[in-house]
Design an enzyme around this catalytic site. Structure first.
Site, PDB file in Angstrom:
ATOM      1  N   ASP A 238      -1.074  28.012  90.798  1.00 33.64           N
ATOM      2  CA  ASP A 238      -1.178  26.888  89.868  1.00 33.64           C
ATOM      3  C   ASP A 238       0.176  26.498  89.308  1.00 33.64           C
ATOM      4  OD1 ASP A 238      -3.750  26.100  89.897  1.00 33.64           O
ATOM      5  OD2 ASP A 238      -4.342  27.099  88.039  1.00 33.64           O
TER       6      ASP A 238
ATOM      7  N   LYS B 146       1.050  20.496  90.223  1.00 32.02           N
ATOM      8  CA  LYS B 146       1.739  19.198  90.319  1.00 32.02           C
ATOM      9  C   LYS B 146       3.221  19.356  90.596  1.00 32.02           C
ATOM     10  CE  LYS B 146      -1.479  17.189  87.003  1.00 32.02           C
ATOM     11  NZ  LYS B 146      -1.878  18.173  85.994  1.00 32.02           N
TER      12      LYS B 146
ATOM     13  N   MET C 273      -4.292  21.936  75.481  1.00 36.11           N
ATOM     14  CA  MET C 273      -4.332  20.590  76.076  1.00 36.11           C
ATOM     15  C   MET C 273      -4.512  19.498  75.021  1.00 36.11           C
ATOM     16  SD  MET C 273      -6.695  21.477  79.401  1.00 36.11           S
ATOM     17  CE  MET C 273      -7.696  22.712  78.603  1.00 36.11           C
TER      18      MET C 273
HETATM   19  N1  SAH Z   1      -5.777  29.497  81.569  1.00 36.59           N
HETATM   20  C1  SAH Z   1      -4.684  29.040  80.725  1.00 36.59           C
HETATM   21  C2  SAH Z   1      -4.963  27.664  80.135  1.00 36.59           C
HETATM   22  C3  SAH Z   1      -5.049  26.569  81.173  1.00 36.59           C
HETATM   23  S1  SAH Z   1      -5.263  24.984  80.486  1.00 36.59           S
HETATM   24  C4  SAH Z   1      -4.408  30.081  79.640  1.00 36.59           C
HETATM   25  O1  SAH Z   1      -5.192  31.004  79.479  1.00 36.59           O
HETATM   26  O2  SAH Z   1      -3.380  29.970  78.970  1.00 36.59           O
HETATM   27  C5  SAH Z   1      -3.588  24.412  80.357  1.00 36.59           C
HETATM   28  C6  SAH Z   1      -3.148  24.406  78.910  1.00 36.59           C
HETATM   29  O3  SAH Z   1      -2.802  25.727  78.501  1.00 36.59           O
HETATM   30  C7  SAH Z   1      -1.893  23.614  78.631  1.00 36.59           C
HETATM   31  O4  SAH Z   1      -2.186  22.239  78.489  1.00 36.59           O
HETATM   32  C8  SAH Z   1      -1.446  24.211  77.326  1.00 36.59           C
HETATM   33  O5  SAH Z   1      -2.225  23.748  76.246  1.00 36.59           O
HETATM   34  C9  SAH Z   1      -1.782  25.677  77.551  1.00 36.59           C
HETATM   35  N2  SAH Z   1      -0.630  26.450  78.035  1.00 36.59           N
HETATM   36  C10 SAH Z   1      -0.501  27.053  79.218  1.00 36.59           C
HETATM   37  N3  SAH Z   1       0.649  27.753  79.290  1.00 36.59           N
HETATM   38  C11 SAH Z   1       1.266  27.588  78.101  1.00 36.59           C
HETATM   39  C12 SAH Z   1       2.463  28.077  77.518  1.00 36.59           C
HETATM   40  N4  SAH Z   1       3.282  28.878  78.186  1.00 36.59           N
HETATM   41  N5  SAH Z   1       2.750  27.732  76.245  1.00 36.59           N
HETATM   42  C13 SAH Z   1       1.936  26.921  75.535  1.00 36.59           C
HETATM   43  N6  SAH Z   1       0.792  26.430  76.040  1.00 36.59           N
HETATM   44  C14 SAH Z   1       0.440  26.760  77.288  1.00 36.59           C
END
Ligand code: SAH
Length: 255
Positions: A36, A58, A175
């Site tokens: 991903d 992406k 998000m």
């Molecule tokens: N499974 C992931 C979430 C996926 S949805 C998890 O558990 O973290 C994608 C969203 O996760 C992004 O839009 C953002 O809100 C958050 N996100 C993912 N990585 C991040 C990071 N390093 N710092 C802050 N937000 C993050």
């Protein structure tokens, strides 16, 4: 014979040292990896040299790979006997469609396992030195998506804000940074404007940034500090525990 399998692996928030040993072992044993967008290169670097790595996010300006195609790819590779690792940012079961992928694989008769990762909401809070629950500030925590949904699926923000206020719950919003103005208005239906909020962009990564503000100033702060995805917003009194409260935006790396 179907001897392959798929493992959904949580790659954590970015810092490769936050990977679990179990995740590392799965990555090292993979023959095919579907990666991903939010997975850091240092995590992917643990894959065997001869493993096939497919980026399905992406990256490189491409549109992200359609979900149905990713699911098809996993089923095909597993049926060919491959040891497939599906690397997902954070935890596979916190947003990111891990639940759907497991259902699809089970329906297709493919053996599937899931390995937890540290979800970005947790890493974001810890990187600022704040807990998500606290005997004096919060009795629980809610992970939710700020992504606008329509119709029957839409989140009832007013009930949520009321519950957060009355039951003293911390809200961790994924998000949501691009909809900060709408979220601010929705939460203000029950939460006071001086409710503390932290916004953390790229938690646990070398270029992490954050801002500490209030609900009344949320959208203005996001705009002024140019905070953007990937970011999480933490709403609630626990934000008062931020070690660096008052400082507008800092760069910091988890030690
Ligand atoms: N499974 C992931 C979430 C996926 S949805 C998890 O558990 O973290 C994608 C969203 O996760 C992004 O839009 C953002 O809100 C958050 N996100 C993912 N990585 C991040 C990071 N390093 N710092 C802050 N937000 C993050």
């Amino acid at each position: 014979m179907n001897t392959g399998k798929v493992t959904l692996v949580g790659a954590g928030p970015g810092d490769p040292e936050l990977l679990t040993l179990k995740a590392l072992k799965a990555i090292q044993g993979a023959t095919v990896l579907l990666v991903d967008d939010l997975v850091s290169n240092e995590v992917v670097a643990h894959a065997p040299k001869d493993a096939r790595i497919v980026y399905v996010g992406k990256r490189g300006g491409c549109k992200s790979t359609p979900q149905a195609f990713i699911e098809k790819l996993m089923v095909m590779a597993a049926r060919e006997g491959e040891n497939v690792v599906r690397l997902k940012g954070g935890d596979p079961f916190i947003f990111g469609r891990g639940g759907e992928e497991v259902e699809h694989l089970r329906t297709a008769g493919v053996h599937v396992e899931v390995i937890n990762g540290i979800t970005s909401g947790l890493a974001a809070a810890t990187s600022l030195g704040m807990p998500l629950t606290h005997r004096e500030h919060a009795h629980g925590v809610v992970f939710l998506t700020g992504h606008a949904q329509k119709g029957a699926e839409a989140l009832d923000w007013k009930s949520l804000a009321t519950a957060a206020r009355d039951a003293r719950l911390t809200l961790v919003i994924y998000m949501g940074v691009s909809s900060a103005a709408r979220i601010q208005a929705d939460l203000l239906t029950a939460l006071p404007p001086d409710t503390p909020v932290a916004i953390v962009q790229r938690a646990s990564q070398p270029d992490q940034r954050h801002a500490v503000t209030t609900l009344g100033e949320l959208a203005a702060t996001v705009e002024r500090e140019a905070l953007a995805s990937p970011a999480v917003m933490v709403v609630g009194d626990v934000v008062r525990c931020v070690a660096l409260a008052g400082e507008a935006v800092t760069r910091q790396r988890v030690a």
